[in-house]
Motif scaffolding. Sequence first.
Motif, short mmCIF file in Angstrom:
data_model
loop_
_atom_site.label_atom_id
_atom_site.label_comp_id
_atom_site.label_asym_id
_atom_site.label_seq_id
_atom_site.Cartn_x
_atom_site.Cartn_y
_atom_site.Cartn_z
N ALA A 57 0.83 -1.21 0.00
CA ALA A 57 0.00 0.00 0.00
C ALA A 57 0.87 1.26 0.00
O ALA A 57 0.57 2.23 -0.71
N ASP A 58 1.95 1.23 0.75
CA ASP A 58 2.85 2.39 0.83
C ASP A 58 3.59 2.59 -0.50
O ASP A 58 3.78 3.73 -0.93
N LEU A 59 3.98 1.51 -1.13
CA LEU A 59 4.64 1.61 -2.43
C LEU A 59 3.67 2.10 -3.49
O LEU A 59 4.06 2.84 -4.40
N MET A 60 2.40 1.71 -3.39
CA MET A 60 1.40 2.22 -4.34
C MET A 60 1.29 3.74 -4.20
O MET A 60 1.23 4.45 -5.19
N ARG A 61 1.27 4.23 -2.96
CA ARG A 61 1.24 5.68 -2.75
C ARG A 61 2.51 6.33 -3.30
O ARG A 61 2.46 7.37 -3.96
N ALA A 62 3.65 5.69 -3.05
CA ALA A 62 4.93 6.23 -3.53
C ALA A 62 5.00 6.23 -5.06
O ALA A 62 5.69 7.07 -5.64
N SER A 63 4.28 5.34 -5.71
CA SER A 63 4.28 5.31 -7.17
C SER A 63 3.61 6.55 -7.77
O SER A 63 3.69 6.79 -8.97
N LYS A 64 2.97 7.35 -6.91
CA LYS A 64 2.32 8.60 -7.34
C LYS A 64 3.04 9.83 -6.77
O LYS A 64 2.52 10.93 -6.82
N ASP A 65 4.23 9.62 -6.23
CA ASP A 65 5.01 10.69 -5.60
C ASP A 65 5.29 11.81 -6.61
O ASP A 65 5.30 11.58 -7.83
N SER A 66 5.55 13.00 -6.12
CA SER A 66 5.87 14.13 -6.99
C SER A 66 7.25 13.98 -7.63
O SER A 66 7.52 14.58 -8.67
N ASN A 67 8.11 13.14 -7.06
CA ASN A 67 9.47 12.95 -7.56
C ASN A 67 9.51 11.70 -8.46
O ASN A 67 9.10 10.62 -8.05
N SER A 68 10.03 11.87 -9.65
CA SER A 68 10.04 10.75 -10.61
C SER A 68 10.94 9.59 -10.16
O SER A 68 10.64 8.43 -10.44
N GLY A 69 12.02 9.89 -9.45
CA GLY A 69 12.89 8.82 -8.95
C GLY A 69 12.17 7.95 -7.94
O GLY A 69 12.32 6.72 -7.94
N VAL A 70 11.39 8.57 -7.09
CA VAL A 70 10.59 7.82 -6.11
C VAL A 70 9.58 6.96 -6.84
O VAL A 70 9.41 5.76 -6.53
N ARG A 71 8.89 7.55 -7.82
CA ARG A 71 7.89 6.79 -8.58
C ARG A 71 8.52 5.59 -9.27
O ARG A 71 7.98 4.49 -9.26
N MET A 72 9.69 5.80 -9.87
CA MET A 72 10.36 4.72 -10.59
C MET A 72 10.72 3.56 -9.65
O MET A 72 10.41 2.41 -9.93
N TRP A 73 11.37 3.89 -8.50
CA TRP A 73 11.78 2.82 -7.58
C TRP A 73 10.57 2.15 -6.94
O TRP A 73 10.59 0.95 -6.67
N ALA A 74 9.51 2.90 -6.71
CA ALA A 74 8.29 2.29 -6.16
C ALA A 74 7.72 1.28 -7.14
O ALA A 74 7.34 0.17 -6.76
N CYS A 75 7.69 1.63 -8.41
CA CYS A 75 7.20 0.69 -9.43
C CYS A 75 8.08 -0.55 -9.49
O CYS A 75 7.58 -1.68 -9.54
N LYS A 76 9.39 -0.33 -9.50
CA LYS A 76 10.31 -1.47 -9.53
C LYS A 76 10.10 -2.38 -8.32
O LYS A 76 10.09 -3.60 -8.44
#
Length: 125
Positions: A57-76
């Motif tokens: 659930a936390d990674l799903m939220r992070a996949s929508k982060d304002s920072n693209s690096g956070v979104r990328m690593w969350a997806c990975k």
Amino acid sequence: DYPFFLTAAKSLAKVGSESNKAVLALIGLLEHDDPRRRSAAAHSLYLVGPNAKSAIADLMRASKDSNSGVRMWACKALGMVGALPAADITALEERLEDDDERVRVAAAEALKQVRYREDVQEPRQ
């Protein structure tokens, strides 16, 4: 400061494969003010892999982060966790339309990993 933090986060990831407390610490860092630290936390959860299921659930939220690096690593990281509820797969598909190509590629790879697993779960209740 950041290289030291990344090394520490990766060490937590190694411990995280054996300790839920480390995974919880990394989850907490996903909410940090510094996007580099959020990114390092998501990267570390990626390294933890299937033992980071409690972070979905936390990674799903992070996949929508304002920072693209956070979104990328969350997806990975979501791709490495394993089974995802169907609703989370749908939400991850939204990242295929991300403005950042790295995020789109990470989401596509994660979806490929998840879709080819036989253990896709029913939606959370």
